[in-house]
Design a protein around this motif. Structure first.
Motif, PDB file in Angstrom:
ATOM      1  N   GLY A 190     -11.810  -6.446   3.378  1.00  0.00           N
ATOM      2  CA  GLY A 190     -11.331  -5.850   4.620  1.00  0.00           C
ATOM      3  C   GLY A 190     -12.134  -6.321   5.816  1.00  0.00           C
ATOM      4  O   GLY A 190     -11.591  -6.497   6.920  1.00  0.00           O
ATOM      5  N   VAL A 242       0.846  -1.206   0.000  1.00  0.00           N
ATOM      6  CA  VAL A 242       0.000   0.000   0.000  1.00  0.00           C
ATOM      7  C   VAL A 242       0.875   1.248   0.000  1.00  0.00           C
ATOM      8  O   VAL A 242       0.626   2.203  -0.743  1.00  0.00           O
ATOM      9  N   ASN A 272      -3.999  -0.957  -4.205  1.00  0.00           N
ATOM     10  CA  ASN A 272      -4.888   0.201  -4.143  1.00  0.00           C
ATOM     11  C   ASN A 272      -5.963   0.005  -3.069  1.00  0.00           C
ATOM     12  O   ASN A 272      -6.358  -1.126  -2.754  1.00  0.00           O
ATOM     13  N   ASP A 273      -6.442   1.111  -2.552  1.00  0.00           N
ATOM     14  CA  ASP A 273      -7.557   1.110  -1.590  1.00  0.00           C
ATOM     15  C   ASP A 273      -7.283   0.253  -0.360  1.00  0.00           C
ATOM     16  O   ASP A 273      -8.197  -0.337   0.219  1.00  0.00           O
ATOM     17  N   GLY A 274      -6.035   0.165   0.050  1.00  0.00           N
ATOM     18  CA  GLY A 274      -5.723  -0.560   1.272  1.00  0.00           C
ATOM     19  C   GLY A 274      -5.449  -2.035   1.105  1.00  0.00           C
ATOM     20  O   GLY A 274      -5.084  -2.716   2.064  1.00  0.00           O
ATOM     21  N   ARG A 322     -12.339  -0.587  13.122  1.00  0.00           N
ATOM     22  CA  ARG A 322     -12.310  -0.679  11.661  1.00  0.00           C
ATOM     23  C   ARG A 322     -13.512  -1.455  11.139  1.00  0.00           C
ATOM     24  O   ARG A 322     -14.119  -1.098  10.129  1.00  0.00           O
ATOM     25  N   ASP A 333     -20.428   4.509   4.064  1.00  0.00           N
ATOM     26  CA  ASP A 333     -20.085   5.935   3.919  1.00  0.00           C
ATOM     27  C   ASP A 333     -21.188   6.846   4.430  1.00  0.00           C
ATOM     28  O   ASP A 333     -21.203   8.035   4.134  1.00  0.00           O
ATOM     29  N   ARG A 379      -6.602  -4.655   3.649  1.00  0.00           N
ATOM     30  CA  ARG A 379      -7.191  -3.860   4.733  1.00  0.00           C
ATOM     31  C   ARG A 379      -8.083  -2.759   4.166  1.00  0.00           C
ATOM     32  O   ARG A 379      -8.195  -1.678   4.740  1.00  0.00           O
ATOM     33  N   SER A 380      -8.733  -3.068   3.069  1.00  0.00           N
ATOM     34  CA  SER A 380      -9.632  -2.100   2.456  1.00  0.00           C
ATOM     35  C   SER A 380     -10.894  -1.955   3.290  1.00  0.00           C
ATOM     36  O   SER A 380     -11.119  -2.692   4.256  1.00  0.00           O
ATOM     37  N   MET A 381     -11.734  -1.010   2.902  1.00  0.00           N
ATOM     38  CA  MET A 381     -12.991  -0.784   3.612  1.00  0.00           C
ATOM     39  C   MET A 381     -14.145  -1.537   2.961  1.00  0.00           C
ATOM     40  O   MET A 381     -15.308  -1.217   3.170  1.00  0.00           O
ATOM     41  N   GLY A 382     -13.818  -2.566   2.196  1.00  0.00           N
ATOM     42  CA  GLY A 382     -14.832  -3.367   1.535  1.00  0.00           C
ATOM     43  C   GLY A 382     -14.994  -4.731   2.178  1.00  0.00           C
ATOM     44  O   GLY A 382     -14.524  -4.984   3.295  1.00  0.00           O
TER      45      GLY A 382
END
Length: 292
Positions: free
Chosen positions: A228, A211, A217-219, A283, A291, A222-225
């Motif tokens: 993650g 990252v 990309n986007d973590g 998290r 969002d 550990r992304s927010m999707g």
């Protein structure tokens, strides 16, 4: 087998440093455990002179904690844990109230986390517990948690409160299943859990590097999707695993008459594990909140 917690593995809660951990604890139906398995039985430990304690050992049951002074009790662990977690809480509240959300406060949070990490490592490699180091770690960790909690709350209102409730739920459920005997902390259990935990840390460290260098990309993991969220749930389960090892080490330490000072290390280890769970829970709450 040592605990996954570096505090327990370094001092007081391992065979190498004078305390036989769960691998040396008496097992039901197993051979009698004498003074060789319990180093505290030397030098005037009440177990060495207590025929009832010896009888317990011969029947494969853990000995009862001595009433004599100078030995760790559950009250000692609870008191030190309350002091350590209370320091974390006070630090978090002050940081939340005095440090507004900004790039500066974020930098201070990173700095506080680094200081807390250094203090934790120094204590982990010390041969004796240092209340000053432990409370110092708790204070700086509290500043870090206060800043990041405020940041999360500014975007996902109520996330810190939900994370606290989630941490309490995970900890309470873990203690319940442990005390009920649904989880048996054995050497095999610890080896499997530690293998998973080490693999998780290595993979997340590699992911962080990817990252930072813009490869992921986007973590990445550990992304927010959804990915993650799956990784976050796994991290919380690993935190619960750490708790079971901590509970077992503390239980055995009390049963074998560990020195009273070891209660500080127990509190230190539990605090680190709970911080781990809280951060991951924070998290996870944010991911499920979306969002909005």
């Amino acid at each position: 087998m040592r605990s996954s917690n570096p505090v327990f593995s370094r001092r007081g809660f391992s065979r190498d440093n004078g305390y036989a951990g769960f691998n040396a604890a008496p097992q039901a139906g197993g051979p009698a455990v004498g003074t060789q398995a319990n180093p505290y039985a030397q030098g005037g430990n009440p177990y060495a002179q207590n025929p009832y304690a010896q009888q317990d050992l011969q029947h494969g049951a853990p000995p009862q904690a001595p009433v004599s002074t100078g030995r760790m009790t559950m009250d000692d662990v609870v008191m030190r844990s309350a002091m350590t977690l209370g320091t974390v809480t006070v630090g978090a509240i002050l940081a939340w109230a005095l440090l507004p959300v900004s790039s500066t406060s974020y930098g201070l949070a990173i700095g506080a986390a680094l200081v807390a990490f250094v203090l934790a490592m120094v204590q982990s490699f010390k041969r004796t517990a240092s209340p000053a180091l432990i409370l110092g770690y708790a204070a700086f960790e509290g500043v870090f948690l206060g800043v990041i909690s405020e940041m999360y709350n500014s975007r996902w209102s109520g996330a810190p409160f939900q994370a606290v409730l989630g941490t309490m739920a995970v900890s309470g459920a873990t203690l319940l299943v442990y005390k009920a005997g649904w989880i048996r902390v054995t050497a095999r259990y610890a080896r499997i859990g530690m293998t998973i935990a080490i693999a998780f840390v290595v993979v997340t460290a590699v992911n962080l590097l990817l990252v930072v260098f813009g490869v992921a990309n986007d973590g990445g993991l550990r992304s927010m999707g959804p990915l993650g969220a799956i990784v976050g749930i796994l991290a919380i389960l690993i935190g619960a695993f750490f708790l079971t090892l901590d509970f077992k080490q503390i239980e055995d330490g009390i049963a074998y008459g560990a020195p009273k000072e070891e209660a500080w290390l127990a509190a230190f280890g539990l605090t680190m594990t709970l911080v781990w769970i809280y951060v991951e829970m924070l998290r996870l709450v944010a991911i499920f909140s979306g969002d909005d």
